[in-house]
Design a protein around this motif. Structure first.
Motif, short mmCIF file in Angstrom:
data_model
loop_
_atom_site.label_atom_id
_atom_site.label_comp_id
_atom_site.label_asym_id
_atom_site.label_seq_id
_atom_site.Cartn_x
_atom_site.Cartn_y
_atom_site.Cartn_z
N ASN A 1 59.85 17.59 58.61
CA ASN A 1 60.88 16.67 59.12
C ASN A 1 61.63 17.30 60.29
N GLY A 2 60.90 18.00 61.14
CA GLY A 2 61.49 18.54 62.34
C GLY A 2 62.18 19.88 62.19
N ARG A 3 62.26 20.37 60.94
CA ARG A 3 62.94 21.64 60.73
C ARG A 3 61.92 22.71 60.44
N GLU A 4 62.04 23.87 61.09
CA GLU A 4 61.09 24.93 60.80
C GLU A 4 61.34 25.48 59.41
N ARG A 5 60.27 25.68 58.66
CA ARG A 5 60.39 26.17 57.28
C ARG A 5 59.53 27.41 57.10
N ARG A 6 60.05 28.34 56.35
CA ARG A 6 59.27 29.50 55.97
C ARG A 6 58.84 29.26 54.53
N ILE A 7 57.53 29.14 54.34
CA ILE A 7 57.04 28.84 53.00
C ILE A 7 56.22 30.04 52.51
N VAL A 8 56.82 30.82 51.60
CA VAL A 8 56.08 31.98 51.10
C VAL A 8 55.74 31.83 49.62
N SER A 9 56.20 30.75 49.00
CA SER A 9 55.82 30.53 47.61
C SER A 9 55.82 29.03 47.35
N SER A 10 55.25 28.64 46.22
CA SER A 10 55.22 27.21 45.93
C SER A 10 56.63 26.68 45.71
N THR A 11 57.55 27.54 45.29
CA THR A 11 58.94 27.11 45.13
C THR A 11 59.51 26.66 46.48
N ASP A 12 59.23 27.46 47.53
CA ASP A 12 59.68 27.06 48.88
C ASP A 12 59.10 25.71 49.25
N ALA A 13 57.81 25.53 48.93
CA ALA A 13 57.15 24.27 49.30
C ALA A 13 57.81 23.10 48.57
N ILE A 14 58.06 23.29 47.27
CA ILE A 14 58.68 22.21 46.50
C ILE A 14 60.07 21.91 47.05
N ASN A 15 60.83 22.95 47.37
CA ASN A 15 62.16 22.73 47.93
C ASN A 15 62.11 22.01 49.27
N ALA A 16 61.01 22.22 50.01
CA ALA A 16 60.88 21.54 51.29
C ALA A 16 60.34 20.12 51.13
N GLY A 17 60.11 19.70 49.88
CA GLY A 17 59.65 18.35 49.63
C GLY A 17 58.15 18.18 49.74
N VAL A 18 57.41 19.29 49.54
CA VAL A 18 55.95 19.20 49.58
C VAL A 18 55.43 19.21 48.15
N GLY A 19 54.57 18.26 47.83
CA GLY A 19 53.95 18.22 46.50
C GLY A 19 52.45 18.30 46.66
N MET A 20 51.81 18.93 45.69
CA MET A 20 50.37 19.17 45.82
C MET A 20 49.66 18.70 44.56
N VAL A 21 48.58 17.95 44.75
CA VAL A 21 47.72 17.60 43.62
C VAL A 21 46.41 18.33 43.83
N HIS A 22 46.16 19.32 42.99
CA HIS A 22 44.99 20.17 43.18
C HIS A 22 43.74 19.46 42.67
N GLN A 23 42.62 19.92 43.21
CA GLN A 23 41.34 19.36 42.80
C GLN A 23 41.12 19.61 41.31
N HIS A 24 41.42 20.84 40.88
CA HIS A 24 41.35 21.15 39.46
C HIS A 24 42.78 21.13 38.95
N PHE A 25 43.07 20.20 38.05
CA PHE A 25 44.45 19.93 37.68
C PHE A 25 45.13 21.15 37.11
N MET A 26 46.41 21.26 37.41
CA MET A 26 47.24 22.35 36.88
C MET A 26 48.09 21.78 35.75
N LEU A 27 47.45 21.43 34.66
CA LEU A 27 48.18 20.83 33.54
C LEU A 27 47.94 21.65 32.29
N VAL A 28 48.96 21.66 31.42
CA VAL A 28 48.79 22.31 30.11
C VAL A 28 48.21 21.25 29.19
#
Lengths: 544, 367
Positions: free
Chosen positions: A92-119
């Motif tokens: 959204n126009g802001r530079e982000r440093r993403i070094v972990s999935s937590t950063d990604a989630i905080n930046a509003g990025v969600g990921m659906v992996h090919q092999h599900f990450m479910l318990v």
């Protein structure tokens, strides 16, 4: 057929584009995501080379590319699994440093992996809350999540039972749990990595409707696939990755499947294949009245079929209707409860591992459905996998030991003949791309020149170039007068290769057709268990 | 998981890990008010300082090579054999029977029959848990642990009722006759006209080195070993390729148990010349650490066994020379080695990757 669909979708897409472009002209918004000059190298391999990408908010953007083109690396960088060697990410126009999935989630990025990450033994709700409990006690979090989920579910039409145990859910529903997980974490940008590779056609349709809904409510979706038809059907814009480089963003409405395929592979891809007429010989394999129960559930119910020399018998059907068990029985890995398998006139008596070895020695090749589960040992060096199952052959033997020189020479020859890349038989198998791993399996099974080849999902998770190659190999074997039984959930593949097609539904063969006398809608009805030509064709029709 | 070039993976990371373990051990020694430098000096002199001390180091190394190899063979088949202790005890019974029966002949016969018997007894003791796993699905970690206790109990019963000489109260066999004693390394060297002092290790050390070569040939050059590794990585691939999981499980555990059994020949035939309680002395368990640190590769296991042998022998000298350092301290040091080299290798691995990446040439080649 593909062409028909393409054109059918086009008018909508055009008007969509017009709306979008007007919108953009009126209020220029920052792109939902913008990547600038991303570079990433693994050892010698430059996985991403100066990648630029910009995706407008509220659109579905497709990324296509062959296996190993660098798509997954790029998305892993975006989700914080890897870090780029250089380059920057703007959200959204802001530079982000993403070094972990937590950063990604905080930046509003969600990921659906090919092999599900479910318990798997947890309920949907527990899975969704997992990692976002917001405190040491679950009760409150679950209550809040339940109300929030109700809202999300209503808003996007994501029907998932919050109290169902995940492992009991069908694959499509598990995927929706993954999407809910991302939405629950307030993702605005949703990345889906090869989401349809595990879905049945109807589940895929459901997913597409869902993604369209998400887009209409303002979410941005990045959709990674190598199925070009899905790109045309679903996306607004598309970009192609090849050898680590990203093409410019293309309006989907202004491109076509052949053009995308050419950009992806770097040469013109032949989609339709002329098959020589089949020269049918003797019956090689016949199955009589075969029945199998797995954990008390009947998976094969009185199957009768026949495969003859020089023909490809296609077994179509939605995944999970007994095809897996059929292949397991035919390759000796699972014993029949009832019925018989007759190979070249000889009824198979042995069971268990000795039957598997007997079949292999009797000229039955088997390309398994799941190369990771059955076909390859991922941590082995490639040459070790090139002989797997055939490693006790006399030419691989020197005294009491293995003749590794001859095994390695043999592996090198297979790599050359089947164009496995990179040409490094000492590389760990897991480091090859999916398509090249599959080529190793195909090479191993076809190089033995089998009289009967059992093939399961030969092109699952395989890129276009490799699909073309593998299909040609199967057809060459057919031309050489060998019998081939092809199990695939891809109707295109079944129609392109088979001479006869049997459709499996609920453990039965719901109908058998000559490939020349059927079409997708006929087969589609058989896949649902409906035969509207009952009695027209016997199980083994006359041919040629 | 970041990728490292092979030399860094297999040499640099272990060396740095051991270095870190040494550093923390030094801190531990410092914390009880002793000089770590002096401790290192005493320890390394105790382990390597003269042929006599080094002989003991090699003696312990021999034990750990056998038990480390035992753990690694099972591990390559995906099986966690914690029963090395019991299998070595059982192997000891085999070796002792050979000694008691044949000690009127000569050491060559005793050695050959003793090696065979200890392999057979060790294999047998491992075969029972393997059979239970292959036919009933019993968890092999639990069954092998329980078999350690059963073996220990059996040994006590045998020694105090059957094998002890009449008239003796001690639970141990009689001493084997002098002629049947397996020659020590100094004796072997002195055959060639040298005159060197006593070296405690015996020629079974050479058997251990041969066993390491044999295990390497088995795992990486034999078809059966190939099948064992395939099974260990993936049972389903093994099924696909037509291997019987029963056969592989039995063979891998039998070999593993046989190797653990061989450890007993070193103690029973090579050093104590009788069977007594507690001759295994934890070597079966140390084998797990040795295999872990040696990355289940025979060469790594030989090196790791030498490290543990040196710690064992040097540690004993340490508590003898500096009484203020308790014997337990050496167990602390061993634990630190296991912790840093085995369990926390990523602590070293990630900084190593970062460091090497800085020095990587522009075309992506490692130095």
């Amino acid at each position: 057929m593909t062409i028909a669909q393409t054109t059918a979708v086009r008018p909508d897409r055009n008007s969509m584009d017009q709306i979008l472009s007007t919108k953009e002209r009126l209020q220029p918004t920052a792109p939902a995501i913008s990547l600038k000059g991303i570079n990433k190298a693994f050892g010698l391999v430059q996985a991403n080379r100066n990648v630029n990408l910009s995706v407008a908010p509220g659109t579905i953007h497709g990324i296509v590319g062959e296996n190993g083109a660098g798509k997954s690396t790029l998305m892993s960088i975006l989700y914080g699994f890897y870090q780029a060697d250089s380059g920057s990410i703007f959200i959204n126009g802001r530079e982000r440093r993403i070094v972990s999935s937590t950063d990604a989630i905080n930046a509003g990025v969600g990921m659906v992996h090919q092999h599900f990450m479910l318990v798997r033994p947890f309920t949907s709700l527990e899975n969704i809350v997992l990692g976002a409990e917001g405190g040491p006690f679950l009760g409150n979090a679950l209550k809040q999540a339940r109300t929030l989920l109700k809202q999300i579910t209503a808003e996007y039409g994501l029907d998932v039972d919050p109290d169902a145990v995940v492992e009991d859910l069908p694959v499509g529903a598990q995927q929706r749990v993954e999407i809910l997980k991302a939405l629950y974490r307030k993702a605005d940008l949703l990345i889906l990595d090869e989401p349809t590779s595990v879905l049945t056609p109807s589940e895929a349709d459901h997913l597409f409707r869902l993604l369209n809904g998400l887009r209409d409510s303002g979410k941005t979706v990045i959709f990674i696939t190598h199925k070009l038809r899905e790109i045309i059907e679903l996306t607004d814009t598309v970009s192609v990755m090849r050898a680590g480089e990203m093409s410019e963003v293309i309006q989907t409405s202004r491109t076509s499947i052949p053009e995308l395929a050419e950009r992806m592979v770097g040469r013109i891809v032949q989609f339709e294949r002329e098959k020589d007429p089949a020269r049918i010989g003797k019956t090689v394999l016949s199955v009589r009245n075969a029945s199998v129960k797995v954990d008390g559930v009947a998976r094969l119910k009185n199957i009768d079929l026949e495969v003859r020399a020089g023909e490809v018998l296609g077994i179509a059907g939605v995944a999970g209707n007994g095809q897996t068990e059929l292949l397991e029985c035919l390759s000796g890995m699972r014993a029949l409860d009832d019925g018989s398998i007759i190979l070249s006139g000889q009824s198979l008596a042995a069971t268990g591992s000795s039957l598997v070895r007997f079949l292999r020695a009797s000229g039955v090749g088997h390309i398994p459905e799941d190369r990771h589960k059955h076909g390859l040992v991922a941590p082995f060096m490639a040459w070790e996998n090139c002989a797997l199952g055939h490693h006790r052959k006399s030419e691989f033997r020197r005294g009491p030991l293995m003749d590794i020189t001859s095994m390695q020479a043999d592996a090198g020859a297979k790599f050359e003949a089947f164009d496995v890349r990179p040409r490094d038989i000492f590389l760990k198998t897991a480091n090859f791309s999916g398509g090249n791993q599959q080529k190793i399996v195909v090479a191993r099974e076809i190089a033995e020149n089998p009289d009967l080849l059992l093939v399961g999902q030969p092109t699952r998770g395989v890129d276009i170039g490799a699909i073309e190659f593998i299909h040609n190999q199967i057809l060459e074997l057919r031309a050489a007068g060998k019998a081939i039984l092809l199990v695939s959930v891809e109707l295109d593949e079944i129609l392109a290769l088979s001479d006869r097609i049997s459709v499996m539904f609920d453990g039965r063969i719901s109908g058998t057709r000559l490939a020349s006398e059927t079409n997708e809608s006929d087969l589609g009805q058989l896949m649902g268990g409906v035969d509207n030509r009952e009695g027209v064709h016997a199980t083994t029709p006359k041919m040629g | 998981m970041p990728q490292l070039p092979r030399w860094a993976e297999n040499v640099l990371v272990p060396i740095l890990s051991v270095g870190l373990a040494v550093l923390f051990s030094a801190l531990a020694v410092l914390s009880i008010g002793e000089s770590p430098l002096q401790a290192v000096q005493v320890l390394s002199y105790g382990a390597f300082g003269n042929p006599y001390n080094f002989g003991f180091t090699l003696y312990y190394t021999t034990n750990f090579i056998f038990t480390g190899l035992a753990v690694s063979v099972a591990f390559h088949a995906g099986l966690f054999n914690i029963g090395g202790e019991g299998q070595a005890l059982f192997g000891g019974i085999g070796a002792a029977l050979a000694g008691l029966w044949l000690d009127s002949t000569n050491w060559i016969i005793v050695l050959i029959i003793g090696l065979g018997a200890s392999i057979a007894f060790g294999s047998l003791w491992a075969a029972v848990p393997a059979f239970l796993l292959a036919t009933r699905g019993s968890n092999i970690v639990i069954t092998t642990i329980m078999f350690n206790y059963i073996a220990a109990g059996l040994l006590v019963a045998l020694l105090s009722n059957v094998l002890k000489p009449t008239g003796s109260d001690a639970p141990r066999t009689r001493q084997f006759a002098q002629d049947s004693h397996v020659p020590r390394l100094d004796q072997v060297i002195n055959w060639w006209g040298f005159d060197i002092a006593r070296i405690e290790a015996n020629i079974i050390f050479l058997v251990a080195l041969l066993a390491a070569v044999g295990v390497w040939l088995f795992l990486y050059r034999s078809r059966l070993g190939y099948e064992v590794r395939m099974f260990g990585h993936s049972n389903s691939v093994s099924d696909y390729s037509g291997q019987s999981s029963f056969k592989i499980t039995m063979i891998a555990m039998a070999i593993s148990g046989g190797l653990a059994g061989l450890m007993a020949t070193n103690a029973v035939l090579g050093q104590q010349h009788q069977l007594s309680l507690g001759f295994v002395g934890g070597a079966g368990f140390t084998g797990i650490a040795v295999s872990l640190i040696g990355r289940s590769h025979p060469l790594g296991i030989v090196l790791a066994a030498l490290l543990f042998g040196a710690l064992f022998q040097g540690g004993a000298e340490l508590s003898f020379e500096i009484p203020a350092i308790p014997t337990k301290m050496i167990i602390v040091i061993q634990a630190l080695v296991i912790l840093f080299v085995g369990a926390m290798e990523n602590l070293i691995r990630y900084p190593t990757v970062a460091l090497l990446t800085m020095f990587r040439t522009r075309n992506g080649r490692w130095i």
